[in-house]
Write a protein that holds these residues in place. Structure first.
Motif, short mmCIF file in Angstrom:
data_model
loop_
_atom_site.label_atom_id
_atom_site.label_comp_id
_atom_site.label_asym_id
_atom_site.label_seq_id
_atom_site.Cartn_x
_atom_site.Cartn_y
_atom_site.Cartn_z
N GLN A 104 3.77 44.57 6.73
CA GLN A 104 4.31 43.40 6.05
C GLN A 104 5.40 43.82 5.06
O GLN A 104 6.45 43.17 4.95
CB GLN A 104 3.21 42.64 5.31
CG GLN A 104 3.69 41.47 4.47
CD GLN A 104 4.40 40.39 5.27
OE1 GLN A 104 4.18 40.25 6.48
NE2 GLN A 104 5.25 39.61 4.61
N ALA A 105 5.18 44.93 4.36
CA ALA A 105 6.21 45.44 3.45
C ALA A 105 7.49 45.77 4.20
O ALA A 105 8.60 45.54 3.69
CB ALA A 105 5.68 46.67 2.71
N GLU A 106 7.35 46.29 5.43
CA GLU A 106 8.54 46.54 6.25
C GLU A 106 9.31 45.24 6.51
O GLU A 106 10.54 45.22 6.44
CB GLU A 106 8.15 47.18 7.58
CG GLU A 106 7.82 48.65 7.51
CD GLU A 106 7.63 49.25 8.88
OE1 GLU A 106 8.06 50.41 9.08
OE2 GLU A 106 7.05 48.59 9.77
N ARG A 107 8.58 44.18 6.82
CA ARG A 107 9.24 42.89 7.07
C ARG A 107 9.98 42.40 5.83
O ARG A 107 10.94 41.63 5.93
CB ARG A 107 8.22 41.85 7.54
CG ARG A 107 7.70 42.11 8.96
CD ARG A 107 6.87 40.94 9.46
NE ARG A 107 5.54 40.93 8.89
CZ ARG A 107 4.47 41.49 9.45
NH1 ARG A 107 4.59 42.14 10.61
NH2 ARG A 107 3.29 41.42 8.87
N GLU A 108 9.52 42.86 4.68
CA GLU A 108 10.15 42.46 3.42
C GLU A 108 11.26 43.42 2.99
O GLU A 108 11.84 43.25 1.93
CB GLU A 108 9.08 42.40 2.33
CG GLU A 108 8.01 41.35 2.60
CD GLU A 108 6.73 41.55 1.79
OE1 GLU A 108 5.80 40.74 1.97
OE2 GLU A 108 6.66 42.51 0.99
N GLY A 109 11.54 44.42 3.84
CA GLY A 109 12.66 45.30 3.57
C GLY A 109 12.31 46.73 3.23
O GLY A 109 13.21 47.56 3.03
N ALA A 110 11.03 47.07 3.14
CA ALA A 110 10.63 48.44 2.83
C ALA A 110 10.85 49.34 4.04
O ALA A 110 10.74 48.91 5.19
CB ALA A 110 9.17 48.50 2.38
N ARG A 111 11.13 50.62 3.78
CA ARG A 111 11.21 51.62 4.84
C ARG A 111 9.98 52.51 4.70
O ARG A 111 9.81 53.21 3.70
CB ARG A 111 12.47 52.47 4.72
CG ARG A 111 12.60 53.51 5.83
CD ARG A 111 13.87 54.30 5.71
NE ARG A 111 15.05 53.46 5.90
CZ ARG A 111 15.54 53.12 7.09
NH1 ARG A 111 14.97 53.55 8.19
NH2 ARG A 111 16.62 52.37 7.18
N VAL A 112 9.09 52.46 5.70
CA VAL A 112 7.81 53.17 5.64
C VAL A 112 7.83 54.31 6.65
O VAL A 112 8.19 54.13 7.81
CB VAL A 112 6.62 52.22 5.92
CG1 VAL A 112 5.30 52.97 5.76
CG2 VAL A 112 6.66 51.01 4.98
N ILE A 113 7.42 55.48 6.20
CA ILE A 113 7.37 56.72 7.01
C ILE A 113 5.97 57.32 6.89
O ILE A 113 5.52 57.58 5.79
CB ILE A 113 8.42 57.73 6.50
CG1 ILE A 113 9.84 57.13 6.59
CG2 ILE A 113 8.33 59.04 7.25
CD1 ILE A 113 10.90 57.94 5.88
N ASN A 114 5.30 57.53 8.03
CA ASN A 114 5.58 57.11 9.40
C ASN A 114 5.40 55.60 9.55
O ASN A 114 4.72 54.96 8.74
CB ASN A 114 4.64 57.82 10.37
CG ASN A 114 5.03 59.26 10.64
OD1 ASN A 114 6.18 59.62 10.72
ND2 ASN A 114 4.00 60.12 10.77
N SER A 115 5.99 55.04 10.61
CA SER A 115 5.90 53.62 10.87
C SER A 115 4.44 53.16 10.92
O SER A 115 3.62 53.76 11.62
CB SER A 115 6.56 53.30 12.21
OG SER A 115 6.03 52.13 12.79
N PRO A 116 4.09 52.11 10.18
CA PRO A 116 2.69 51.63 10.20
C PRO A 116 2.21 51.25 11.59
O PRO A 116 1.08 51.54 11.97
CB PRO A 116 2.72 50.41 9.26
CG PRO A 116 3.91 50.62 8.40
CD PRO A 116 4.92 51.34 9.23
#
Length: 315
Positions: A104-116
């Motif tokens: 959900q944070a990714e949908r809000e613009g966060a870049r998460v490593i590794n991809s959830p």
């Protein structure tokens, strides 16, 4: 950059060998700001963004007392340049819930490593099923009858849970089948839980090789984790000895083939485990081995990783 590490409590880190610590140290050396939180600190409320209570820290350079806390605050994950998910297994329901919050944070613009999403889709023991051409004989089941047939066919086997780490819960059973029934009951919880069985690979005496893949490319050195004494497990957490070795041409080819498939799915960092020439696990949650390779060879794996993070943020 502003980096957030989602990890186990940092008070539990052993800085002299911890891979996440080496990432933080290299990031701070480059001038990046470091913050940390645990999965339990993630939260979301409708109408808002995924938030976390984060701790801003600075590394001291002293590995006995390795960080100082600058402050604590509530921030949206999207305010960071990158969020690095470094929570150790178990790969349980809480881990899955954390990946949904991170997605959900990714949908809000966060870049998460590794991809959830990639973390959810590649459980570390089961991800090997996609690459059967590199596996030794392997069985995933909860059936005692399946295990008996597999043992009868292969003679000497290794049994392990699907959600563990560090060699926890791994059993070796010889040709005599001693305690096979009891071990099966322990791992399958009397038929309730699926687990993995693999043919024992005698090449383990030369080490369980950890290959570090960064953005699909293998580091030039591997960490061979060599069992000690009568122990069958090479895991460092189980007393194995870590010996850094140059990557062989055969292992490089295997690593590249797997990395080229998995990196585009958002798996920037992978720990590929190989015994002999056979892949045994594909670790994606919090792969380790950076410190040992750096200390023994001078190959700066933390720098290679932070390079990749910087490239990912710039894209």
């Amino acid at each position: 950059m502003k980096l957030l590490f989602v990890a186990d409590p940092i008070e539990s880190f052993k800085a002299y060998k911890d891979t996440t610590y080496t990432m933080m140290r290299e990031a701070q050396r480059r001038g990046h700001a470091i913050a940390v939180c645990e999965p339990r600190h993630l939260r979301w409320q409708s109408g808002g963004q995924v938030m976390a209570q984060v701790r801003d820290i600075r590394l001291t350079g002293n590995e006995d007392d390795w960080f100082t806390e600058v402050g604590t605050r509530d921030l949206a994950l999207s305010e960071f340049d990158a969020v690095l998910m470094r929570k150790d297994p178990p790969f349980d329901a809480e881990f899955i819930y954390a990946t949904h919050l991170l997605e959900q944070a990714e949908r809000e613009g966060a870049r998460v490593i590794n991809s959830p999403q990639a973390l959810r889709n590649h459980p570390e023991k089961l991800a090997v099923m996609e690459f059967q051409q590199y596996l030794g004989p392997t069985l995933v089941t909860r059936s005692p009858e399946d295990v008996k047939r597999f043992h009868a066919e292969h003679g000497e086997i290794v049994l392990k849970p699907l959600d563990g780490m560090g060699g926890m819960g791994i059993f070796r059973v010889g040709p005599d089948g001693l305690n096979l029934g009891s071990i099966t009951e322990t791992l399958n919880h009397h038929g309730a839980t699926t687990f993995m069985v693999q043919k024992f690979l005698p090449e383990i005496v030369a080490g369980d090789k950890r290959i570090i893949l960064i953005d699909g490319q293998p580091a030039p050195y591997v960490l061979a984790r060599i069992p000690q004494g009568s122990e069958v497990r090479g895991n460092l957490a189980a007393g194995g000895k870590g010996v850094a070795q140059p990557l062989t041409d055969t292992d490089r080819a295997t690593a590249l083939a797997i990395g080229q498939v998995l990196a585009p799915r958002g798996l920037l960092l992978i720990g590929l485990d190989i015994i002999g020439t056979k892949v045994t696990e594909i670790n994606v949650t919090s792969p380790t081995g950076f410190r040992e390779i750096l200390d023994q060879t001078g190959c700066d794996v933390p720098a290679l990783f932070v390079d990749a993070v910087e490239r990912a943020v710039a894209r």
